[in-house]
Design a protein around this motif. Structure first.
Motif, mmCIF file in Angstrom:
data_model
loop_
_atom_site.group_PDB
_atom_site.id
_atom_site.type_symbol
_atom_site.label_atom_id
_atom_site.label_comp_id
_atom_site.label_asym_id
_atom_site.label_seq_id
_atom_site.Cartn_x
_atom_site.Cartn_y
_atom_site.Cartn_z
ATOM 1 N N ARG A 1 40.436 42.071 34.715
ATOM 2 C CA ARG A 1 40.068 42.327 33.811
ATOM 3 C C ARG A 1 41.096 44.564 33.533
ATOM 4 N NH1 ARG A 1 35.372 44.040 37.121
ATOM 5 N NH2 ARG A 1 34.076 43.012 36.421
ATOM 6 N N ARG A 2 41.862 43.779 34.779
ATOM 7 C CA ARG A 2 42.903 45.319 35.056
ATOM 8 C C ARG A 2 43.947 44.888 33.662
ATOM 9 N NH1 ARG A 2 46.025 45.724 39.978
ATOM 10 N NH2 ARG A 2 47.778 46.839 38.558
ATOM 11 N N SER A 3 44.286 43.365 33.566
ATOM 12 C CA SER A 3 45.255 42.783 32.986
ATOM 13 C C SER A 3 44.911 43.326 31.339
ATOM 14 C CB SER A 3 45.253 41.526 32.643
ATOM 15 O OG SER A 3 45.048 40.715 32.554
ATOM 16 N N THR A 4 43.416 43.155 31.127
ATOM 17 C CA THR A 4 42.668 43.595 30.121
ATOM 18 C C THR A 4 42.071 44.582 29.134
ATOM 19 O OG1 THR A 4 40.680 42.842 30.431
ATOM 20 C CG2 THR A 4 42.279 41.517 29.496
ATOM 21 N N GLN A 5 42.369 45.562 30.386
ATOM 22 C CA GLN A 5 41.753 47.270 30.625
ATOM 23 C C GLN A 5 43.141 47.492 30.387
ATOM 24 O OE1 GLN A 5 38.980 47.775 33.495
ATOM 25 N NE2 GLN A 5 37.246 47.661 32.444
ATOM 26 N N GLU A 6 44.250 47.064 30.978
ATOM 27 C CA GLU A 6 45.535 48.638 31.025
ATOM 28 C C GLU A 6 46.039 47.804 29.839
ATOM 29 O OE1 GLU A 6 46.768 47.924 34.547
ATOM 30 O OE2 GLU A 6 45.185 49.209 36.246
ATOM 31 N N SER A 7 46.096 46.280 29.366
ATOM 32 C CA SER A 7 46.849 45.895 28.382
ATOM 33 C C SER A 7 48.295 45.692 29.184
ATOM 34 C CB SER A 7 47.312 46.152 27.166
ATOM 35 O OG SER A 7 45.953 46.446 26.176
ATOM 36 N N ASN A 8 48.539 45.475 30.448
ATOM 37 C CA ASN A 8 49.287 44.922 31.047
ATOM 38 C C ASN A 8 49.561 43.602 31.518
ATOM 39 O OD1 ASN A 8 51.253 45.031 33.279
ATOM 40 N ND2 ASN A 8 49.898 46.320 35.017
ATOM 41 N N PHE A 9 50.379 42.330 31.322
ATOM 42 C CA PHE A 9 50.611 40.957 31.077
ATOM 43 C C PHE A 9 51.564 41.256 32.442
ATOM 44 C CE2 PHE A 9 48.558 42.280 27.318
ATOM 45 C CZ PHE A 9 47.196 41.513 27.924
ATOM 46 N N GLU A 10 51.643 42.181 32.731
ATOM 47 C CA GLU A 10 53.099 41.695 34.341
ATOM 48 C C GLU A 10 52.151 41.313 35.009
ATOM 49 O OE1 GLU A 10 56.443 42.016 33.704
ATOM 50 O OE2 GLU A 10 56.308 43.160 32.052
ATOM 51 N N LEU A 11 50.725 41.628 35.280
ATOM 52 C CA LEU A 11 49.988 40.896 36.434
ATOM 53 C C LEU A 11 50.207 39.896 37.171
ATOM 54 C CD1 LEU A 11 47.644 43.910 35.964
ATOM 55 C CD2 LEU A 11 48.936 44.426 37.479
ATOM 56 N N GLN A 12 49.688 39.051 38.328
ATOM 57 C CA GLN A 12 50.439 38.388 38.880
ATOM 58 C C GLN A 12 49.094 37.973 39.716
ATOM 59 O OE1 GLN A 12 52.726 34.738 37.513
ATOM 60 N NE2 GLN A 12 52.321 36.001 35.338
ATOM 61 N N VAL A 13 48.176 36.756 39.886
ATOM 62 C CA VAL A 13 47.496 37.087 40.801
ATOM 63 C C VAL A 13 48.368 36.191 42.098
ATOM 64 C CG1 VAL A 13 45.329 35.411 41.495
ATOM 65 C CG2 VAL A 13 45.327 36.261 39.138
ATOM 66 N N PRO A 14 48.556 36.176 43.447
ATOM 67 C CA PRO A 14 48.534 35.992 44.409
ATOM 68 C C PRO A 14 48.305 34.435 44.746
ATOM 69 C CG PRO A 14 47.133 37.433 45.162
ATOM 70 C CD PRO A 14 47.379 37.573 43.335
ATOM 71 N N ILE A 15 49.246 33.159 45.096
ATOM 72 C CA ILE A 15 48.415 32.184 44.526
ATOM 73 C C ILE A 15 48.772 31.692 45.732
ATOM 74 C CG2 ILE A 15 49.060 29.780 44.336
ATOM 75 C CD1 ILE A 15 50.637 30.837 41.728
ATOM 76 N N GLU A 16 47.744 31.518 47.150
ATOM 77 C CA GLU A 16 47.718 31.748 48.854
ATOM 78 C C GLU A 16 47.398 30.199 49.370
ATOM 79 O OE1 GLU A 16 44.481 34.543 49.386
ATOM 80 O OE2 GLU A 16 46.220 36.831 48.969
ATOM 81 N N ARG A 17 46.893 29.021 47.569
ATOM 82 C CA ARG A 17 46.144 28.048 48.451
ATOM 83 C C ARG A 17 46.916 27.252 47.556
ATOM 84 N NH1 ARG A 17 40.394 29.596 50.032
ATOM 85 N NH2 ARG A 17 39.767 27.720 48.942
ATOM 86 N N ASP A 18 46.736 25.505 47.678
ATOM 87 C CA ASP A 18 47.728 24.425 46.785
ATOM 88 C C ASP A 18 46.196 24.172 46.310
ATOM 89 O OD1 ASP A 18 46.710 23.998 48.926
ATOM 90 O OD2 ASP A 18 48.812 22.566 49.171
ATOM 91 N N ASP A 19 44.590 24.322 46.191
ATOM 92 C CA ASP A 19 43.430 23.697 45.764
ATOM 93 C C ASP A 19 42.824 23.482 44.403
ATOM 94 O OD1 ASP A 19 41.859 26.308 46.325
ATOM 95 O OD2 ASP A 19 40.797 25.348 47.866
ATOM 96 N N GLU A 20 42.369 23.948 44.343
ATOM 97 C CA GLU A 20 41.497 23.560 42.654
ATOM 98 C C GLU A 20 41.542 25.609 42.980
ATOM 99 O OE1 GLU A 20 39.787 21.965 44.756
ATOM 100 O OE2 GLU A 20 38.430 20.232 43.358
ATOM 101 N N ILE A 21 41.488 26.638 43.272
ATOM 102 C CA ILE A 21 41.779 27.922 42.673
ATOM 103 C C ILE A 21 42.721 27.836 43.044
ATOM 104 C CG2 ILE A 21 41.212 29.886 44.668
ATOM 105 C CD1 ILE A 21 38.506 28.384 43.493
#
Ligand SMILES: Nc1ncnc2c1ncn2[C@@H]1O[C@H](COP(=O)(O)OP(=O)(O)O)[C@@H](O)[C@H]1O
Ligand SMILES: [Mg+2]
Length: 593
Positions: A247-267
């Protein structure tokens, strides 16, 4: 040891399999336990019932035998009934023996659910009364034999027999025998209690089974709920993080954002894919921006090119218009030139003829006048008619005036010859090649053509032309075209002077040799001058400040074209408004070809 990583789906499946497994196995176990308990209780109940039946039979035998034994006493006198009663008694004796054996065999049966009665009370009872019935019947047998030896027809003997039996009935042995049935009553009662207990246990077993089933279902439901919470946390939390980043990336048009990867499953894979998606979007946007910029650049470039083309077209158009005008004007000029040339040519011959003959006419006239004078000198007294005629024609005046007249006629024809020469000079329009000419001649002949316009007119005084000719070499040029330029500039100066109506209109013509290569012709007037804003426009085609029909706006543009393009020269206008205008023509002495 390698840690086994399970996917979210596998974990959920495993969790629910465990929960379901617990529910199913709990239910099955519950039912099985219930069933086993029930069976056990039933078996036990049946066993007890069998036991009770045996005890009952035994009791019945004991009681019946005792009753029949006591019945023997009053029936002593009735022989037949006595025998019958005794037979019954013997029957019950056998019964007792039989059921005693049966009971012993039954008690000997081992059972895994032996109760207190079976394992302790009945064996104790059997031990206590082991030989009591046999002793009882032996004693009864002995007494019955005593009674048989008596004569029961006799009342004394009957009494004796009754006494024997009564003694037996009240004997210690008989009392002990009675103890059997008393004990049996309490044993049977205990048996019934145990049977009831077994029944209760059977009922209890079904409730245990029920509890087991409910318990395992509850446990499985609890596990399921726990699992659901865990799963929802495990899935929902990362998804919430992901959603908020999305939501933030689309609202702010900020495409620098990244989701932290904490697991190696499907999520984890989803987060990774999402990050890749954002990166792709960023790259795409960048590309789009670059493309846009390139596009803009291209558009700008095209616009620039178009502008240039436009300008070029405009120039071409102007050139075309100029050429057209030039053609028109040069056509006019050439027509004018041809006409002038024709006129000059036609006039030239008669004038030359007149001029040539005029010398002779002068000579002949002089001769005639000399002759008349000679005649008057030597014949002073003339005939009256001749004197009258001489007076009538005013001979004296004629003699003085005729030579003068002829002189002035000569001046006139000379002037005409001069004009014809100028006209021929001016009309050199047809000359398409460069010619080396005297510029001053061109100026003079142009002035001659414009002579009538310079003269005094009703509303203004004559325009004086002041020539300041320098020492010019002959110059290489298109004489006809150069005359056209001079004509345009001079005509404009006359127009301006006529318009201003100043008292002493003047045109100054100055020529100079600037250096070894260039000459200059400056034509100045003391007219109104040209406003600064207009100065730049006067060389544009069709620019005119004059009234429709009077001005065409082509003179200056064509002159500019002729001087700059045809002769590689310069044409400038210098003007101080209110003080007149000056046009400066500069051309090279020798043309570069
Ligand atoms: N000597 C001058 N004094 C004042 N104005 C002049 C002079 N020469 C030219 N001009 C101005 O330049 C304009 C353009 O001249 P030109 O091209 O010959 O066209 P036109 O004479 O038909 O108007 C004139 O209309 C006039 O306003
Ligand atoms: Mg003009």
């Amino acid at each position: 040891m390698r840690k086994i990583r399970l996917g979210v789906g596998q974990r959920i499946s495993l969790g629910y399999a465990i929960a379901l497994g617990i529910a199913v196995s709990g239910t099955v176990a519950g039912f099985r336990i219930g069933h086993t308990y029930h069976q056990l209780a039933d078996e036990r109940e049946a066993f007890i019932r069998d036991e009770v039946e045996l005890l009952h039979r035994l009791q019945t035998g004991i009681l019946q035998a005792r009753t029949h034994q006591q019945q023997l006493i009053p029936l002593m006198e009735n022989r037949k009934e006595y025998q019958h009663e005794y037979a019954h008694l013997l029957h019950h004796k056998r019964e007792i023996e039989h059921f005693s054996r049966e009971l012993k065999t039954f008690i000997a049966k081992e059972s895994n659910f032996l109760g207190e009665v079976h394992s302790r009370e009945i064996p104790k009872f059997l031990q206590t009364y082991n030989n009591v019935p046999s002793l009882y019947f032996q004693e009864l047998d002995r007494r019955m034999q005593q009674i048989q030896s008596l004569n029961l027809a006799l009342p004394k003997d009957i009494e004796q027999a009754q006494k024997i039996l009564l003694e037996f009935t009240n004997s210690q042995l008989a009392l002990k025998y009675d103890g059997i049935s008393d004990d049996l009553v309490s044993i049977i009662e205990d048996c019934y209690k145990e049977a009831n207990k077994a029944e209760e246990l059977s009922e209890e077993s079904s409730s245990i089974a029920q509890k087991f089933v409910i318990g395992s279902i509850l446990l499985s439901v609890t596990i399921s709920i726990f699992l659901a919470i865990l799963t929802s946390r495990a899935i929902a939390h990362p998804i919430q993080t992901l959603t908020s980043v999305a939501r933030r990336s689309t609202q702010e048009s900020n495409f620098e954002l990244q989701v932290p990867i904490e697991r190696d499953d499907e999520i984890g894979i989803l987060a990774q894919s999402f990050n890749q998606l954002i990166a792709s979007v960023k790259q795409l946007l960048h590309q789009e921006q670059v493309t846009n910029e390139q596009l803009e650049q291209k558009v700008e470039q095209r616009t620039e090119e178009l502008k240039e083309k436009n300008l070029h077209l405009q120039n071409v158009l102007e050139e075309l218009q100029r050429t057209q005008l030039q053609i028109v004007q040069s056509e006019k000029m050439s027509a004018l030139g041809q006409m002038v040339a024709g006129v000059a040519h036609e006039i030239n011959n008669p004038v030359n003829f007149i001029h040539g003959n005029l010398t002779h006419v002068q000579e002949y006239t002089q001769n005639l006048l000399d002759f008349v004078q000679l005649y008057q000198q030597y014949c002073p007294e003339a005939i009256p008619e001749i004197l009258d005629e001489a007076e009538a024609i005013d001979l004296e005046f004629m003699q003085q005036d005729l030579p003068k007249m002829l002189d002035s006629m000569k001046v006139g024809t000379n002037r005409i010859r001069q004009i014809v020469l100028s006209l021929r000079n001016f009309s050199r329009t047809d000359e398409a090649e460069f010619k080396t000419v005297d510029i001053h001649e061109g100026i003079d002949s142009t002035l001659l053509i414009l002579q009538h316009r310079l003269k005094q007119q009703a509303e203004r005084s004559a325009i004086s032309v002041i020539k300041d000719y320098g020492n010019l070499p002959w110059v290489e040029c298109y004489p006809g075209q150069l005359n056209q330029v001079l004509m345009n500039i001079l005509a404009n100066a006359i127009d301006a002077l006529e318009e201003s109506k100043i008292p002493n209109p003047q045109i100054n013509i100055r020529t100079d040799k600037i250096d070894s290569n260039w000459v200059q012709i400056a034509i100045a007037d003391n007219g109104p001058g040209i406003p600064e804003a207009i100065q730049k426009q006067i060389f544009h085609p069709f620019f005119t400040t004059k009234a429709v029909g009077k001005g065409t706006g082509i003179g200056m543009s064509i002159s500019y074209e002729i001087v700059t393009q045809k002769h590689g020269g310069r044409l400038e206008c210098l003007s101080t408004p209110g003080k007149g205008a000056e046009f400066m023509i500069q051309i090279p002495i020798i043309q570069n070809r």
